[in-house]
Design a protein around this motif. Structure first.
Motif, PDB file in Angstrom:
ATOM      1  N   PRO A  80       0.830  -1.219   0.000  1.00  0.00           N
ATOM      2  CA  PRO A  80       0.000   0.000   0.000  1.00  0.00           C
ATOM      3  C   PRO A  80       0.865   1.269   0.000  1.00  0.00           C
ATOM      4  O   PRO A  80       0.483   2.278  -0.594  1.00  0.00           O
ATOM      5  CB  PRO A  80      -0.815  -0.112   1.281  1.00  0.00           C
ATOM      6  CG  PRO A  80      -0.852  -1.577   1.604  1.00  0.00           C
ATOM      7  CD  PRO A  80       0.429  -2.141   1.067  1.00  0.00           C
ATOM      8  N   GLU A  81       2.031   1.219   0.643  1.00  0.00           N
ATOM      9  CA  GLU A  81       2.922   2.388   0.654  1.00  0.00           C
ATOM     10  C   GLU A  81       3.450   2.680  -0.750  1.00  0.00           C
ATOM     11  O   GLU A  81       3.573   3.834  -1.154  1.00  0.00           O
ATOM     12  CB  GLU A  81       4.106   2.173   1.619  1.00  0.00           C
ATOM     13  CG  GLU A  81       3.729   2.139   3.083  1.00  0.00           C
ATOM     14  CD  GLU A  81       3.251   0.754   3.524  1.00  0.00           C
ATOM     15  OE1 GLU A  81       3.525  -0.259   2.840  1.00  0.00           O
ATOM     16  OE2 GLU A  81       2.573   0.707   4.558  1.00  0.00           O
ATOM     17  N   ASP A  82       3.776   1.610  -1.501  1.00  0.00           N
ATOM     18  CA  ASP A  82       4.259   1.784  -2.880  1.00  0.00           C
ATOM     19  C   ASP A  82       3.175   2.395  -3.753  1.00  0.00           C
ATOM     20  O   ASP A  82       3.445   3.264  -4.586  1.00  0.00           O
ATOM     21  CB  ASP A  82       4.695   0.441  -3.473  1.00  0.00           C
ATOM     22  CG  ASP A  82       5.965  -0.108  -2.834  1.00  0.00           C
ATOM     23  OD1 ASP A  82       6.730   0.706  -2.254  1.00  0.00           O
ATOM     24  OD2 ASP A  82       6.180  -1.328  -2.918  1.00  0.00           O
ATOM     25  N   ILE A  83       1.961   1.901  -3.554  1.00  0.00           N
ATOM     26  CA  ILE A  83       0.834   2.448  -4.330  1.00  0.00           C
ATOM     27  C   ILE A  83       0.640   3.926  -4.000  1.00  0.00           C
ATOM     28  O   ILE A  83       0.458   4.752  -4.897  1.00  0.00           O
ATOM     29  CB  ILE A  83      -0.453   1.631  -4.054  1.00  0.00           C
ATOM     30  CG1 ILE A  83      -0.289   0.200  -4.587  1.00  0.00           C
ATOM     31  CG2 ILE A  83      -1.668   2.317  -4.660  1.00  0.00           C
ATOM     32  CD1 ILE A  83      -1.391  -0.750  -4.182  1.00  0.00           C
ATOM     33  N   GLN A  84       0.692   4.266  -2.728  1.00  0.00           N
ATOM     34  CA  GLN A  84       0.526   5.666  -2.313  1.00  0.00           C
ATOM     35  C   GLN A  84       1.667   6.534  -2.864  1.00  0.00           C
ATOM     36  O   GLN A  84       1.440   7.646  -3.324  1.00  0.00           O
ATOM     37  CB  GLN A  84       0.468   5.776  -0.783  1.00  0.00           C
ATOM     38  CG  GLN A  84       0.159   7.165  -0.283  1.00  0.00           C
ATOM     39  CD  GLN A  84      -1.190   7.678  -0.776  1.00  0.00           C
ATOM     40  OE1 GLN A  84      -2.184   6.953  -0.802  1.00  0.00           O
ATOM     41  NE2 GLN A  84      -1.211   8.932  -1.201  1.00  0.00           N
ATOM     42  N   LYS A  85       2.867   5.985  -2.834  1.00  0.00           N
ATOM     43  CA  LYS A  85       4.019   6.741  -3.357  1.00  0.00           C
ATOM     44  C   LYS A  85       3.842   7.013  -4.848  1.00  0.00           C
ATOM     45  O   LYS A  85       4.107   8.114  -5.320  1.00  0.00           O
ATOM     46  CB  LYS A  85       5.317   5.974  -3.101  1.00  0.00           C
ATOM     47  CG  LYS A  85       6.568   6.740  -3.528  1.00  0.00           C
ATOM     48  CD  LYS A  85       7.816   6.003  -3.148  1.00  0.00           C
ATOM     49  CE  LYS A  85       9.103   6.666  -3.478  1.00  0.00           C
ATOM     50  NZ  LYS A  85       9.211   7.592  -4.508  1.00  0.00           N
ATOM     51  N   ARG A  86       3.388   6.036  -5.589  1.00  0.00           N
ATOM     52  CA  ARG A  86       3.146   6.225  -7.028  1.00  0.00           C
ATOM     53  C   ARG A  86       2.062   7.275  -7.262  1.00  0.00           C
ATOM     54  O   ARG A  86       2.178   8.089  -8.176  1.00  0.00           O
ATOM     55  CB  ARG A  86       2.753   4.911  -7.690  1.00  0.00           C
ATOM     56  CG  ARG A  86       3.921   4.001  -7.890  1.00  0.00           C
ATOM     57  CD  ARG A  86       3.538   2.796  -8.684  1.00  0.00           C
ATOM     58  NE  ARG A  86       4.710   1.979  -8.917  1.00  0.00           N
ATOM     59  CZ  ARG A  86       4.767   1.022  -9.802  1.00  0.00           C
ATOM     60  NH1 ARG A  86       3.710   0.750 -10.541  1.00  0.00           N
ATOM     61  NH2 ARG A  86       5.860   0.330  -9.965  1.00  0.00           N
ATOM     62  N   ARG A  87       1.017   7.226  -6.448  1.00  0.00           N
ATOM     63  CA  ARG A  87      -0.048   8.235  -6.567  1.00  0.00           C
ATOM     64  C   ARG A  87       0.503   9.633  -6.291  1.00  0.00           C
ATOM     65  O   ARG A  87       0.199  10.583  -7.014  1.00  0.00           O
ATOM     66  CB  ARG A  87      -1.183   7.936  -5.596  1.00  0.00           C
ATOM     67  CG  ARG A  87      -2.072   6.821  -6.017  1.00  0.00           C
ATOM     68  CD  ARG A  87      -3.203   6.640  -5.041  1.00  0.00           C
ATOM     69  NE  ARG A  87      -3.973   5.456  -5.387  1.00  0.00           N
ATOM     70  CZ  ARG A  87      -4.664   4.729  -4.532  1.00  0.00           C
ATOM     71  NH1 ARG A  87      -4.687   5.064  -3.248  1.00  0.00           N
ATOM     72  NH2 ARG A  87      -5.328   3.679  -4.934  1.00  0.00           N
ATOM     73  N   ASP A  88       1.306   9.740  -5.238  1.00  0.00           N
ATOM     74  CA  ASP A  88       1.890  11.032  -4.884  1.00  0.00           C
ATOM     75  C   ASP A  88       2.808  11.536  -5.992  1.00  0.00           C
ATOM     76  O   ASP A  88       2.777  12.716  -6.357  1.00  0.00           O
ATOM     77  CB  ASP A  88       2.661  10.940  -3.567  1.00  0.00           C
ATOM     78  CG  ASP A  88       1.751  10.735  -2.364  1.00  0.00           C
ATOM     79  OD1 ASP A  88       0.516  10.951  -2.496  1.00  0.00           O
ATOM     80  OD2 ASP A  88       2.271  10.350  -1.288  1.00  0.00           O
ATOM     81  N   ASP A  89       3.620  10.620  -6.537  1.00  0.00           N
ATOM     82  CA  ASP A  89       4.514  10.995  -7.638  1.00  0.00           C
ATOM     83  C   ASP A  89       3.706  11.468  -8.851  1.00  0.00           C
ATOM     84  O   ASP A  89       4.062  12.449  -9.503  1.00  0.00           O
ATOM     85  CB  ASP A  89       5.406   9.818  -8.044  1.00  0.00           C
ATOM     86  CG  ASP A  89       6.476   9.507  -7.008  1.00  0.00           C
ATOM     87  OD1 ASP A  89       6.713  10.353  -6.118  1.00  0.00           O
ATOM     88  OD2 ASP A  89       7.082   8.413  -7.103  1.00  0.00           O
ATOM     89  N   SER A  90       2.643  10.755  -9.138  1.00  0.00           N
ATOM     90  CA  SER A  90       1.793  11.113 -10.268  1.00  0.00           C
ATOM     91  C   SER A  90       1.150  12.490 -10.046  1.00  0.00           C
ATOM     92  O   SER A  90       1.089  13.315 -10.966  1.00  0.00           O
ATOM     93  CB  SER A  90       0.703  10.055 -10.462  1.00  0.00           C
ATOM     94  OG  SER A  90      -0.147  10.419 -11.507  1.00  0.00           O
ATOM     95  N   LYS A  91       0.694  12.747  -8.811  1.00  0.00           N
ATOM     96  CA  LYS A  91       0.106  14.054  -8.493  1.00  0.00           C
ATOM     97  C   LYS A  91       1.137  15.167  -8.632  1.00  0.00           C
ATOM     98  O   LYS A  91       0.835  16.243  -9.135  1.00  0.00           O
ATOM     99  CB  LYS A  91      -0.477  14.045  -7.075  1.00  0.00           C
ATOM    100  CG  LYS A  91      -1.755  13.265  -6.943  1.00  0.00           C
ATOM    101  CD  LYS A  91      -2.259  13.284  -5.510  1.00  0.00           C
ATOM    102  CE  LYS A  91      -3.497  12.421  -5.355  1.00  0.00           C
ATOM    103  NZ  LYS A  91      -3.963  12.391  -3.959  1.00  0.00           N
ATOM    104  N   GLU A  92       2.366  14.896  -8.194  1.00  0.00           N
ATOM    105  CA  GLU A  92       3.438  15.894  -8.308  1.00  0.00           C
ATOM    106  C   GLU A  92       3.753  16.193  -9.771  1.00  0.00           C
ATOM    107  O   GLU A  92       3.933  17.352 -10.146  1.00  0.00           O
ATOM    108  CB  GLU A  92       4.697  15.416  -7.581  1.00  0.00           C
ATOM    109  CG  GLU A  92       4.593  15.498  -6.072  1.00  0.00           C
ATOM    110  CD  GLU A  92       5.844  14.969  -5.377  1.00  0.00           C
ATOM    111  OE1 GLU A  92       6.947  15.125  -5.954  1.00  0.00           O
ATOM    112  OE2 GLU A  92       5.702  14.413  -4.282  1.00  0.00           O
ATOM    113  N   ARG A  93       3.827  15.135 -10.579  1.00  0.00           N
ATOM    114  CA  ARG A  93       4.091  15.336 -12.010  1.00  0.00           C
ATOM    115  C   ARG A  93       2.955  16.121 -12.661  1.00  0.00           C
ATOM    116  O   ARG A  93       3.188  17.010 -13.483  1.00  0.00           O
ATOM    117  CB  ARG A  93       4.299  13.996 -12.714  1.00  0.00           C
ATOM    118  CG  ARG A  93       5.669  13.382 -12.450  1.00  0.00           C
ATOM    119  CD  ARG A  93       5.957  12.215 -13.378  1.00  0.00           C
ATOM    120  NE  ARG A  93       4.963  11.144 -13.315  1.00  0.00           N
ATOM    121  CZ  ARG A  93       4.965  10.141 -12.445  1.00  0.00           C
ATOM    122  NH1 ARG A  93       5.941  10.041 -11.574  1.00  0.00           N
ATOM    123  NH2 ARG A  93       4.027   9.223 -12.459  1.00  0.00           N
TER     124      ARG A  93
END
Length: 161
Positions: free
Chosen positions: A3-16
């Motif tokens: 779940p942390e990896d999924i959240q990190k990917r979401r956060d990265d996507s939001k930042e991009r």
């Protein structure tokens, strides 16, 4: 995938996405500002042409020996004032162009081409300032030369009396 990896990917996507939004907004703002500058530059073509006409007419009046010295000197002062007025407009317009490009470069990833364009526009600003100073100096020198000649002529006339 945790779940942390999924959240990190979401956060990265939001930042991009946020960065892409900022760059798009900067591009829209720069485009708007540059369009305003282009409009001003189009108007400046006529303003400069009219100013050159006024300056030329004033300089011809200054050379006209049938006019009084006062009118001839005033004609040169008109030429100086007109050159300063138009130069100020040209310089302000160029400053706006430089500022718009700088804003875009500061807010978004810029290419080498955009950096080159900014440097060219900064150089153009310096060239405008230099050309204006030289034109003003030339007309002021003419005025000084005229005033000196008029004073010498008046002095000679006083000696004759």
């Amino acid at each position: 995938m945790t779940p942390e990896d999924i959240q990190k990917r979401r956060d990265d996507s939001k930042e991009r996405q946020a960065e892409a939004d900022r760059e798009a907004k900067a591009a829209v703002e720069m485009t708007k500002q540059l369009q305003e500058v282009r409009d001003e530059e189009m108007e400046l073509l006529l303003i400069r042409a009219e100013a050159n006409k006024i300056i030329a007419k004033s300089r011809l009046m200054a050379e006209d020996n049938t006019l009084s010295n006062k009118k001839r000197a005033e004609a040169l002062r008109i030429a100086i004032a007109e050159e300063e007025r138009v130069a100020d407009i040209e310089i302000e317009t160029q400053k706006k162009k430089v500022e718009a490009l700088q804003l875009f470069i500061d807010q978004a990833e810029s290419s080498e081409e955009e950096e080159r364009q900014l440097r060219e526009e900064k150089a153009k600003l310096i060239e405008l300032e230099t050309a204006s100073l030289l034109r003003q100096k030339r007309v002021k020198t003419e005025l000084k030369r005229f005033e000196t000649a008029a004073a010498a002529k008046k002095h000679r006339q006083n000696l004759i009396k």
